[in-house]
Design an enzyme around this catalytic site. Sequence first.
Site, short mmCIF file in Angstrom:
data_model
loop_
_atom_site.label_atom_id
_atom_site.label_comp_id
_atom_site.label_asym_id
_atom_site.label_seq_id
_atom_site.Cartn_x
_atom_site.Cartn_y
_atom_site.Cartn_z
N LEU A 34 0.83 -1.22 0.00
CA LEU A 34 0.00 0.00 0.00
C LEU A 34 0.85 1.25 0.00
O LEU A 34 1.90 1.30 0.65
CB LEU A 34 -0.91 -0.02 1.23
CG LEU A 34 -1.76 1.21 1.54
CD1 LEU A 34 -3.12 0.79 2.10
CD2 LEU A 34 -1.06 2.13 2.57
N ASP A 74 -0.31 8.67 1.86
CA ASP A 74 -0.04 10.11 1.81
C ASP A 74 1.27 10.45 1.10
O ASP A 74 2.33 9.90 1.46
CB ASP A 74 0.08 10.67 3.23
CG ASP A 74 -1.16 10.44 4.07
OD1 ASP A 74 -2.09 9.76 3.61
OD2 ASP A 74 -1.19 10.95 5.21
N ASP A 88 1.65 15.03 11.07
CA ASP A 88 1.70 15.52 9.69
C ASP A 88 2.28 16.93 9.58
O ASP A 88 1.65 17.85 9.03
CB ASP A 88 0.31 15.49 9.04
CG ASP A 88 -0.38 14.14 9.15
OD1 ASP A 88 0.32 13.16 9.43
OD2 ASP A 88 -1.61 14.07 8.96
N GLU A 128 -5.88 16.48 9.64
CA GLU A 128 -4.70 15.81 9.09
C GLU A 128 -4.16 16.62 7.92
O GLU A 128 -4.88 17.40 7.28
CB GLU A 128 -5.05 14.40 8.62
CG GLU A 128 -5.39 13.44 9.74
CD GLU A 128 -5.43 12.00 9.28
OE1 GLU A 128 -4.91 11.14 10.02
OE2 GLU A 128 -5.99 11.72 8.20
#
Length: 492
Positions: free
Chosen positions: A47, A50, A171, A225
Amino acid sequence: MKEATWSTAARYQPYSSWAPDYIMKLKAQVAASKWRTKTHVQPDTGLINDPCSLNFFNNKWHLYYQQFPFGPVHGLKSWAHAVSKDLFNWRRVPGDLLPDNEYDSHGAYTGSALVTHGTLRLMYTGNARDDQWHRHSTQLGAVLGADGRLFKDPKPLILTPPTGYTQEFRDPFLFNYEGQTYVLIGGQRPDHTGAILLYAKQTDKSWRFVAPLSIPDEFCGYMVECPNITFINGKVVLVYCPQGLDQDFFEYENVYPNIALVADSFDPTTGNLTHQRLQNIDKGFDFYATRLANTDDDGTLAISWLGLPDTTYPTDDDGWAGVLSYVRQLTLRDDHVCLYPHPAIKSLRETAVENLPVIQQHDDEWTVTNLEGAFELAFTLAAGQKTTIHLPDGDHDQLLIHLDSDSGQGMIQRENRNNGGSLRQFGFPAGETVEIRLFIDVSVFELFIDQGYRVVSGRFFGNEAPTAARITPPSAASDVASWNLKKDNGGL
């Protein structure tokens, strides 16, 4: 191994414990998938989600993005590293950021980077869990040198969230403003309201908490986020992902939205933003975690995950999940955020005569044939007209796009093969002649209307890769053009 069979222990075991035989079988399974793209960043195995940073450094573009290479699930995350000369032909290279210390023992989460003193300076969230599985979030640093070697900082940059905020603290987005370096970090208060936290870098290289940005609670949901900030034409643009945003307050259809906030001014001493308004920047099925890059020569660039949290995809059964969008330029038009492919996307076009699509106008339709699964389709939609783009898949359409330039309304429909729905509706400037650019890449679509005034992106999963397209009626469309697309480096 399907998601239901993935235990916590399997998801978070050290990378070194995965058997070579398992990895070889996974690579073969992924390579056989009929939905592998030709021109988008995608995982070799497992996978990706971001995008973390996009920077021009050492005469190349450097892209970092999150990955879990061992299956199509969210597990022990690291950063994958790729480079490009043109933003579209990417090549994987050494320099991955791996989870290997006490602060990132359960994942190297999203962050960003700045070019500083001849190096690429990374800042990311280290995710660690204790015996009770409580999260501990720490902001960490690393540096990529011109020789391609990556070194982690020995100590955290920001050890804990500020007082009054939970461990949902992640983040970081680094940026320079008026000669000073700052970072935005997504956060959450104990009452489960989201916030974007502003820090300023001090002369001793420590980070001082300034304040939360002055965004109303209703703009932030229960957690924020992937915050970003850029400055265009004297305006301030925040791009971020508020989880749990009230859908009665702001309309969106995906599990979580990725939105833009445009403000008139920003005060870095207080975090104050004036005259704020919100916008959904992509109305498609699968779009999240946009990362901006503020550049000197190319303006503000944007790249996004064409996927969503808590969403399954047919590729999961093939051992992989996730792609990244093409790199786009973010601009403002009358305070409206526009996203449009960087001009270097033309480097993907196949120009040899034998590879050109065949475009024909008939009495009842335009047809485009000799398509090779990945292609660009462009045309002009006249004012006051309605048109439909068909992507056939046997006896039905695997993707159907309706556009009405009189009302300024559009609709896109796909086969419902995952839990993200099959229909999206959207608006665009009404009563005008508009340019349409549609990019198809086997199982990905990116639609740009009126030079990016409206963007619609997502995944679709037909039985076969598209080899033809139809536009009806022919009178609505003019200047029809098409190119097959191909990367020149073998792809990722």
